[in-house]
Design a protein around this motif. Structure first.
Motif, PDB file in Angstrom:
ATOM      1  N   LEU A 282       0.874  -1.180   0.000  1.00 29.05           N
ATOM      2  CA  LEU A 282       0.000   0.000   0.000  1.00 29.05           C
ATOM      3  C   LEU A 282       0.909   1.228   0.000  1.00 29.05           C
ATOM      4  O   LEU A 282       1.575   1.520   0.988  1.00 29.05           O
ATOM      5  CB  LEU A 282      -0.917   0.020   1.219  1.00 29.05           C
ATOM      6  CG  LEU A 282      -1.819   1.262   1.347  1.00 29.05           C
ATOM      7  CD1 LEU A 282      -2.789   1.342   0.156  1.00 29.05           C
ATOM      8  CD2 LEU A 282      -2.589   1.249   2.657  1.00 29.05           C
ATOM      9  N   LYS A 283       0.928   1.912  -1.124  1.00 30.23           N
ATOM     10  CA  LYS A 283       1.770   3.094  -1.254  1.00 30.23           C
ATOM     11  C   LYS A 283       0.916   4.353  -1.293  1.00 30.23           C
ATOM     12  O   LYS A 283      -0.187   4.352  -1.840  1.00 30.23           O
ATOM     13  CB  LYS A 283       2.605   3.012  -2.540  1.00 30.23           C
ATOM     14  CG  LYS A 283       3.681   1.947  -2.514  1.00 30.23           C
ATOM     15  CD  LYS A 283       4.515   2.011  -3.787  1.00 30.23           C
ATOM     16  CE  LYS A 283       5.642   0.986  -3.750  1.00 30.23           C
ATOM     17  NZ  LYS A 283       6.480   1.040  -4.974  1.00 30.23           N
ATOM     18  N   PHE A 284       1.462   5.418  -0.713  1.00 30.28           N
ATOM     19  CA  PHE A 284       0.859   6.749  -0.835  1.00 30.28           C
ATOM     20  C   PHE A 284       1.835   7.573  -1.659  1.00 30.28           C
ATOM     21  O   PHE A 284       2.892   7.978  -1.171  1.00 30.28           O
ATOM     22  CB  PHE A 284       0.642   7.375   0.538  1.00 30.28           C
ATOM     23  CG  PHE A 284      -0.062   8.709   0.481  1.00 30.28           C
ATOM     24  CD1 PHE A 284      -1.368   8.807   0.032  1.00 30.28           C
ATOM     25  CD2 PHE A 284       0.594   9.879   0.856  1.00 30.28           C
ATOM     26  CE1 PHE A 284      -2.022  10.025  -0.027  1.00 30.28           C
ATOM     27  CE2 PHE A 284      -0.049  11.100   0.810  1.00 30.28           C
ATOM     28  CZ  PHE A 284      -1.353  11.183   0.357  1.00 30.28           C
ATOM     29  N   GLY A 285       1.481   7.750  -2.929  1.00 31.98           N
ATOM     30  CA  GLY A 285       2.461   8.299  -3.854  1.00 31.98           C
ATOM     31  C   GLY A 285       3.535   7.257  -4.095  1.00 31.98           C
ATOM     32  O   GLY A 285       3.248   6.135  -4.519  1.00 31.98           O
ATOM     33  N   ASP A 286       4.775   7.625  -3.796  1.00 29.52           N
ATOM     34  CA  ASP A 286       5.894   6.690  -3.943  1.00 29.52           C
ATOM     35  C   ASP A 286       6.347   6.118  -2.606  1.00 29.52           C
ATOM     36  O   ASP A 286       7.331   5.363  -2.556  1.00 29.52           O
ATOM     37  CB  ASP A 286       7.082   7.397  -4.616  1.00 29.52           C
ATOM     38  CG  ASP A 286       6.759   7.832  -6.041  1.00 29.52           C
ATOM     39  OD1 ASP A 286       5.962   7.131  -6.700  1.00 29.52           O
ATOM     40  OD2 ASP A 286       7.292   8.867  -6.484  1.00 29.52           O
ATOM     41  N   ILE A 287       5.653   6.436  -1.529  1.00 28.65           N
ATOM     42  CA  ILE A 287       6.072   6.022  -0.197  1.00 28.65           C
ATOM     43  C   ILE A 287       5.310   4.775   0.222  1.00 28.65           C
ATOM     44  O   ILE A 287       4.071   4.758   0.218  1.00 28.65           O
ATOM     45  CB  ILE A 287       5.857   7.152   0.824  1.00 28.65           C
ATOM     46  CG1 ILE A 287       6.642   8.398   0.405  1.00 28.65           C
ATOM     47  CG2 ILE A 287       6.280   6.703   2.215  1.00 28.65           C
ATOM     48  CD1 ILE A 287       6.406   9.596   1.291  1.00 28.65           C
ATOM     49  N   GLU A 288       6.019   3.721   0.574  1.00 25.28           N
ATOM     50  CA  GLU A 288       5.415   2.466   1.011  1.00 25.28           C
ATOM     51  C   GLU A 288       4.938   2.597   2.456  1.00 25.28           C
ATOM     52  O   GLU A 288       5.705   2.964   3.349  1.00 25.28           O
ATOM     53  CB  GLU A 288       6.427   1.326   0.908  1.00 25.28           C
ATOM     54  CG  GLU A 288       5.897  -0.022   1.380  1.00 25.28           C
ATOM     55  CD  GLU A 288       4.724  -0.525   0.574  1.00 25.28           C
ATOM     56  OE1 GLU A 288       3.624  -0.670   1.167  1.00 25.28           O
ATOM     57  OE2 GLU A 288       4.883  -0.732  -0.645  1.00 25.28           O
TER      58      GLU A 288
END
Length: 584
Positions: A282-288
């Protein structure tokens, strides 16, 4: 009249009330504004808030809108009429308020099933309908048997006749129909989902049991029931669900290929208790956000429940006992800074069994209530809940043709050209292939596996993009109801009037005959009386047998005495002579 609006200025609430009551006349809107006030310099009083809540509930139903129209069309509107309308006076609509609820439940805003008007209704003997939830919600009543129709399909089946409800979650609706799987016998109860998330103990407690009526989907697709006057069966036990910003739809029997843009991704449910898929990332943008601790790939996942009863994306706010290096919700909160006013408006990327599905900012941000639709998972819940934020952009298939061996979940991007239909369309049938449980994907499907095609489409009312309702009928002649649609539960209950012949618990919230408590007392008294009568009859028969035996023995003794005594007396002259000597 939701809780987040209770503390806002009165002008904000007035505008919301007017939007929800758009179908009323201009006079009705002016009346609502006069009650809740259009000034912005003070908060609502308790009486104004109650009036606004009640009028909102009235405006959601056809009967309530007609009541408003009739009152406002009158030339002479009296003070007591306003009190009656707002529920403040003694003649107001009755309410039920459960402990812990700020908003009462208004039974008068629900359409109620009347068993006495149905020619095909039967009471299920000694069968209770009783559900209790952790937030003090309860549904109580009895079980009935009648013809239930959904779309073009109908079946003579059991359902819960709910005679007592106390939760405002059911304001303006007539019951609930769950399209989830039946709860199985198991050592540990499944995690909560949808309306089932209200149950205590993480889905256990007083939740659904095997004594509850079979889910409607399973009743409609029961292979042992053949088509006849009371049954028109669904051939394939499968359905799909999709939603848009303003409408929604169930497709019975499979899915409509025209509703999907591209290929349908398929993956198995990892349980037969809930519709659960594997969330690998589950990523928010490129952040895991799911930073797993184990190196073993088999342990680097979280279960994700596909649940129409959940409005938002629900993620853990802890490390899951060390499974994660950091709390996913906490990590996301650090990125957006303020959840009610995020500084970063990026897209979520959810990886389900290798396929990535996007949840855009416009889907997870609720502009109407000015808040994000990302929530923390309940304590003790070990996974993710995927709700309305996904259903509004993807069609989800629930294939239960091979239940309980396996259940297949399909996810396909909604076609922008597809418009949810109000009419039923017949789709050609596709042969099914019975298979063993295995990993399925769009790239590696099992041999000859084909997803089922829909044979019926049911329109759904999408309320504020978060809740879903569906119309069905019960009884002969048909009585129409609007019920909550939920894939996260298997409960099937309709608000019902009490009848003297049916046992039930609680009070008769929706009117009718004797309350459940007295009905149970009467039934108990009849049982005790029946046992007492049987015991009396047995006592009389034993007494008669003893007396008959005694009389027989006495007659035999007298017969023997007469053979030795011609005077026919046990104390004749001969015996007296033996005792006292000669008798003159």
């Amino acid at each position: 009249a939701e809780s987040q609006y209770m503390t806002m200025p009165s002008c904000r609430l007035s505008a919301r009330m007017m939007r929800r009551a758009a179908s009323l006349s201009a006079a009705a809107l002016l009346f609502i504004a006069s009650i809740v006030s259009v000034e912005c310099t003070f908060q609502l009083t308790a009486s104004e808030r109650m009036a606004a809540e009640h009028i909102t509930m009235l405006a959601q139903t056809e009967y309530g809108r007609q009541q408003l129209q009739d009152l406002l069309s009158s030339d002479n509107v009296r003070g007591e009429d306003l009190e009656m309308l707002s529920g403040a006076g003694g003649g107001g609509a009755s309410t039920r308020e459960g402990k812990g609820f700020k908003i009462p439940f208004y039974p008068g805003n629900s359409t109620v099933f009347d068993p006495m008007k149905s020619k095909t209704f039967r009471v299920v003997p000694k069968a209770m309908f009783l559900l209790g939830y952790a937030d003090n919600t309860h549904l109580k009543g009895f079980q009935g048997h009648d013809v239930v129709q959904l779309g073009d399909f109908f079946v003579d089946t059991k359902f819960g006749g709910v005679t007592d409800c106390n939760s405002p979650d059911f304001n303006g609706v007539d019951g609930i129909v769950g399209f989830g799987m039946p709860v199985q016998h198991q050592a540990a109860p499944p995690p909560p989902s949808g309306l089932g998330a209200m149950m205590g103990g993480g889905g256990g407690g007083a939740g659904p049991s095997t004594t509850l009526p079979i889910p409607l989907l399973f009743a409609l697709s029961d292979p042992s029931v053949k088509d006849n006057a009371r049954n028109h069966m669904l051939e394939r036990r499968a359905f799909s669900f999709m939603s848009t910003d303003t409408a929604a739809e169930i497709q019975l029997g499979g899915y409509d290929p025209d509703a999907v843009d591209g290929r349908m991704f398929l993956t198995p449910s990892i349980t037969i208790n809930d519709y659960v898929v594997v969330a690998l990332s589950l990523k928010f943008g490129d952040i895991e956000l799911l930073d797993f601790t184990p190196k073993n790939p088999r342990l680097r996942y979280l279960p994700a429940i596909m649940d129409s009863g959940t409005s938002c994306l629900v993620i853990p706010d802890n490390t899951m006992n060390g499974l994660l290096k950091e709390s996913p919700f906490g990590k996301w909160k650090k990125i957006v800074k303020k959840t009610h006013k995020p500084v970063v408006k990026d897209t979520f990327h959810l990886n389900i069994a290798g396929a990535v599905f996007d949840i855009d900012y416009d889907d997870w941000w609720l502009s109407l209530s000015n808040q994000s639709c990302i929530q923390t998972a309940p304590e003790g819940f070990g996974g993710i809940l995927v709700g309305d934020v996904l259903f509004r952009r993807y069609l989800v298939l629930f294939d239960l043709r091979h239940y309980p061996e396996t259940v297949v979940i399909g996810i396909g991007k909604q076609s922008k050209a597809y418009v949810p239909s109000k009419h039923h369309a017949t789709i050609p049938k596709v042969p099914a292939y019975k298979r063993k449980p295995l990993n399925i994907s769009a790239e590696h499907a099992p041999p000859r596996y084909k997803a089922p095609m829909a044979t019926d489409r049911i329109g759904i009312w999408n309320q504020e993009e978060t809740q879903y309702f569906i119309n069905l009928t019960v009884g002969t002649p048909r009585q129409k109801f609007t019920v909550i649609f939920d894939t996260g539960s298997s409960v099937f209950g309709i608000f019902t009037r009490c009848i003297p012949t049916a046992p039930s618990y609680g009070t008769c919230t929706f009117g009718g005959g004797s309350s459940g408590g007295s009905g149970m007392l009467v039934e108990g008294a009849i049982m005790v009386l029946s046992v007492a009568v049987l015991l009396c009859i047995a006592g009389i028969m034993v007494n008669m047998w003893v007396r008959k035996r005694h009389d027989k023995q006495e007659a035999l003794a007298r017969s023997k005495a007469r053979g030795k005594n011609p005077s026919n007396s046990s104390y004749g002259p001969e015996r007296l002579a033996g005792l006292y000597g000669a008798v003159p």
